[in-house]
Write a protein that holds these residues in place. Structure first.
Motif: not given
Lengths: 265, 152
Positions: A20-23, A49-56, A70-77
């Motif tokens: 699981v990738i998250g912040y 405050k989770c601004l890094n795009n961990i989708g990368g 699994a990835v915890t996702a902001t809209l950008a992710v």
């Protein structure tokens, strides 16, 4: 434990995903957190405050392996996952997206679900970026040139823009090709500008507008404006929204016979 | 010959496709049409092959103007090379303009193998336009920036 942590821990202990990738909270803001065991998930957070795009990280096989993730996702992710899947870099169904809807944790396993969520939650440009963009567009060409050359002068060619971009996943980047050497490796206004033109052209129709390049830049060049401006041009000329996982092919690898050509005589 | 009392002679690089515009330029020659001699033609298999970096390199090496030309839409030897190129130039042109690069110095055109006269006109028009705009000193000044710094 937060609901997000519980969900992530459950996915890991059930064996549904291997990672699981998250912040999590770091000493200076948030930082990426990679959870491989259920207890790792205890510190996961997801807020504005989770601004890094961990989708990368999803395109790094050495990190992901072959299993589900699994990835915890902001809209950008989420936009990143959709775009990467359209580009066949991810397999639909292999990535589970965990998002927050108020206090509830949403689990999305398919691109269609993510697309539906994104359609219901459009993200607009920040006022600051909007103001700078319209200011630049209102300038004369000479003034724009001076603005960008001044900005490009600051560049130290650290390639943080490339490293932070989730859509920059080529195994061999054009700046590392030295036969022929298209872009001189040292930091000088011209080669800096050529590098940015290349980077941005390679983002045509693909940029998800997460602003990672902009935030990563140590000398604060407003790099995001380049891709935003280009996305606007693309929308106007071809009616295609950038970075939305267009399954008809990328803007530059597809065409319509009646594309407009008012600049060709 | 000193250039001081003479009209500015722009340096134009033309990136053309082998199947249409190059043949068109050839026709202009065999038809004995006279046109400006400022243009240096670079032949490519297709407009789809013309990388945008080539245009930037032309400016870097001292071109004052550029012509990009190929087959008319639907006439591409490879069916769709010019359609792809057209999209690329649309995006590229917008980006260059946003960065303040003078897009008036890049002329895009379609010239078929039968249009020798059109080719001659295009070259003459481009040379006249670029002559009016003057040398592209803005770009050249940053192109030689590193050499200037090294010489310090």
């Amino acid at each position: 434990m937060s609901k997000l942590s519980e969900k992530a821990a459950a996915l890991l202990s059930e064996g549904t995903v291997g990672l699981v990738i998250g912040y999590e909270q770091g000493t200076h803001g948030t930082r990426p957190k990679f959870c491989r065991k259920a207890e790792d998930a205890a510190t996961l957070i997801l807020n504005d405050k989770c601004l890094n795009n961990i989708g990368g990280y999803l395109t790094k096989p050495e990190l992901i392996g072959s299993g589900k993730v699994a990835v915890t996702a902001t809209l950008a992710v989420m936009r990143t996952v959709v775009q990467l899947t359209a580009e066949h870099q991810l397999t639909d169904g292999n990535v589970i997206v965990l998002a927050l809807d108020g206090d509830e944790v949403l689990q999305m396993a398919s691109i269609d679900e993510i697309k539906k969520w994104l359609a219901a939650h459009p993200e607009d440009l920040s006022d600051e970026n909007k103001a700078l963009l319209s200011k630049l567009k209102a300038l004369s060409r000479e003034e724009r040139w001076n603005f960008w050359i001044n900005e490009m002068n600051k560049c130290i060619k650290c390639y943080a823009c490339r490293a932070s971009c989730p859509l920059c996943y080529c195994n061999r980047c054009i700046v590392e090709v030295n036969c022929p050497q298209w872009i001189k490796p040292w930091a000088a206004p011209l080669s800096n500008m050529e590098w940015q033109i290349n980077r941005v052209m390679h983002m045509a129709g693909r940029c998800v507008g997460c602003g990672a390049c902009d935030r990563a830049c140590p000398v604060h060049i407003p790099l995001r404006l380049l891709t935003i401006s280009m996305a606007g041009d693309i929308k106007e000329a071809f009616g295609v929204a950038s970075g939305t996982g267009n399954i008809d092919g990328n803007v530059l690898s597809s065409f319509k016979p009646d594309d407009k050509e008012n600049f060709i005589h | 010959m000193s250039e001081t009392n003479q009209e500015f002679e722009p340096r134009i690089v033309a990136f053309v496709c082998n199947w249409c515009t190059y043949a068109g330029a050839d026709l202009a020659g065999t038809s004995r049409l006279k046109y400006a001699t400022n243009v240096k033609i670079v032949r490519f298999p297709c407009t789809g092959r013309i990388d945008f970096m080539l245009l930037l390199k032309a400016f870097e090496e001292g071109a004052d103007g550029i012509i990009v030309s190929g087959c008319h839409p639907n006439d591409c030897h490879y069916t769709s090379g010019n359609f792809h190129a057209r999209r690329r130039w649309t995006v590229f042109r917008g980006l260059l303009d946003f960065m303040g690069i003078d897009v008036r110095r890049i002329h895009f055109t379609w010239v078929s193998a039968a249009e020798g006269a059109k080719w001659a006109d295009i070259v003459n028009e481009t040379v006249a336009d670029i002559r009016a705009l003057g040398p592209y000193d803005e770009y050249k000044s940053i192109a030689s920036n590193f050499e200037k710094e090294a010489a310090k």
